[in-house]
Design an enzyme around this catalytic site. Structure first.
Site, mmCIF file in Angstrom:
data_model
loop_
_atom_site.group_PDB
_atom_site.id
_atom_site.type_symbol
_atom_site.label_atom_id
_atom_site.label_comp_id
_atom_site.label_asym_id
_atom_site.label_seq_id
_atom_site.Cartn_x
_atom_site.Cartn_y
_atom_site.Cartn_z
ATOM 1 N N ALA A 178 0.819 -1.213 0.000
ATOM 2 C CA ALA A 178 0.000 0.000 0.000
ATOM 3 C C ALA A 178 0.855 1.265 0.000
ATOM 4 O O ALA A 178 0.437 2.305 -0.481
ATOM 5 C CB ALA A 178 -0.905 0.007 1.227
ATOM 6 N N LYS A 179 2.048 1.171 0.548
ATOM 7 C CA LYS A 179 2.990 2.290 0.592
ATOM 8 C C LYS A 179 2.343 3.552 1.153
ATOM 9 O O LYS A 179 2.629 4.657 0.718
ATOM 10 C CB LYS A 179 3.612 2.536 -0.788
ATOM 11 C CG LYS A 179 4.381 1.310 -1.314
ATOM 12 C CD LYS A 179 5.103 1.589 -2.624
ATOM 13 C CE LYS A 179 5.935 0.412 -3.101
ATOM 14 N NZ LYS A 179 5.172 -0.722 -3.631
#
Lengths: 267, 267
Positions: free
Chosen positions: A94-95
């Site tokens: 997802a960063k």
């Protein structure tokens, strides 16, 4: 040890596998044969999971490929997560990164709503942007350190920002015990320096598939001194898009076996 | 000039407003009176938008508060976007960042699927992680530079990473013409240094509400030399959660007017 890393380690040992398959299931790239199905992306994922589920120590799902299909894509994300056998841990790629109160909502989304076992996060906004994720003690949190894309040269490598990230993460991990790092396979020399700064951490390593990173060099530079482990190799496109024909799942399995053999041979 | 920044500038001049209202509509914090509605979050947003839509030069919606409600939250995000009058541009506060092919999907999500006019992005992964957003020439792209949270001290301030980001963004903006920066209100001295590095850029400034940043100091340090503009002040919680009673929309308007008066007085 943290429950997520414990599970990965158990499965890695049991299966002799450090392979993670990335379900970057871009609908523009899945085989035509899937397009006849009611939900092509979900059906594609189901076939890939069925074909590879006994070979991996984890799956990774990149949220971008689901978010780009709007609310229905997020339904598919939830359903894909649910298709994965319970013994295999799943990483949400997802960063994310935002101020504390907001990051709490992102953490809730990946862990509580979608039921992931680990997440990737971005360190730019610092510690208070990570703590809402770290507070989930059973979950794993992979912090971006040195990424496999060309842009790593813009901010990560100059001034050795990636080493500052590794050092801070090691420090923070003393408290939370659930931090790993994302370290691209392109830079064995730097991986060795990162390992020195964070001897006990798990590294999630992209870049050995389409991007051509050298598995043996990464293993030599990056494995833990204590147990020769601590690395998870992620391969996405080279496995899941191995074929555009109706044999795509079988071909994905063959590619997964191919990368698994390369990793085993390099150990 | 880029269409998004042109629209903000027109509206800012027409209304004498540099105020952006942030719809960080955490369902755990919205007034109880909303909970009787079929979709409390959407109804709350509708009341806030109705009460403030003539006072702002933009709205900002943070995706985390919708993602944490799963697919239904993403439906609410789309519906909230659609409620905002067409003359007011809307920023997706997403702070995304990933390798090129993946970032393309995030860009598609915010611009094509949800119809936002601008986005916030994270610079850690460098230029190729930003280009898929920059390629939308009519849209605005605010890159995180110096954020308003305590964690700014971990990586942004040491080694002056925030100045490297400002310099690179100025360079990249010569090509794309649609880059702005996120610059927290807590650091007037640093804002002045950022302005020197990026004289023509728009700054999105959080931190003057609950976090107490000094509007006058920010304006003096950060406005553009050419036209004394180039700043958008975002306020979220201090406006939208001004009251927990049934008068919440009216109180939100009063708070918006209060901040607008502070900004006007400081110019």
């Amino acid at each position: 040890m943290n429950r997520f890393f414990e599970r990965v380690e158990e499965l890695a040992r049991e299966r002799d596998s450090l392979l993670c398959v990335g379900l970057d299931s871009d609908v523009a790239r899945i085989p035509r044969t899937c397009l006849l199905k009611d939900n092509p992306q979900l059906w594609f994922n189901q076939q890939i999971i069925e074909a590879t589920k006994d070979l991996v120590c984890a799956y990774k799902i990149n949220l971008a490929f689901y978010e780009s299909l709007g609310p229905r894509g997020m339904e598919t994300l939830a359903k894909t997560r649910a298709l994965i056998p319970s013994e295999v841990p799943v990483i949400a790629d997802a960063k994310r990164g935002d101020i504390g109160n907001t990051a709490r909502h992102y953490a809730r989304a990946v862990f509580d709503v979608f039921g992931f076992d680990a997440v990737t996060v971005n360190p730019y906004m610092g510690y208070d942007s990570l703590t809402p994720f770290l507070e989930y003690q059973d979950k794993g949190v992979f912090v971006l350190c040195l990424t496999s894309n060309p842009g790593a040269k813009d901010f990560q490598l100059p001034e050795e920002l990636y080493l500052s990230v590794a050092e801070k993460c090691r420090e923070w991990n003393e408290k939370s015990g659930n931090i790993g790092l994302v370290v691209g396979a392109m830079y064995p020399e730097q991986i060795s320096a990162i390992r020195q700064r964070f001897p006990e951490g798990w590294f999630l390593v992209p870049g050995i598939g389409a991007q051509g990173g050298d598995i043996r060099a990464v293993l030599q530079a990056g494995r833990r001194g204590t147990d020769k482990g601590g690395l998870i190799f992620n391969v996405s496109r080279s496995i899941i898009f191995a074929s555009q024909e109706s044999d795509f799942a079988q071909r994905a399995r063959e590619q997964a076996e191919h990368f698994l053999a390369l990793i085993r041979a390099a150990k």
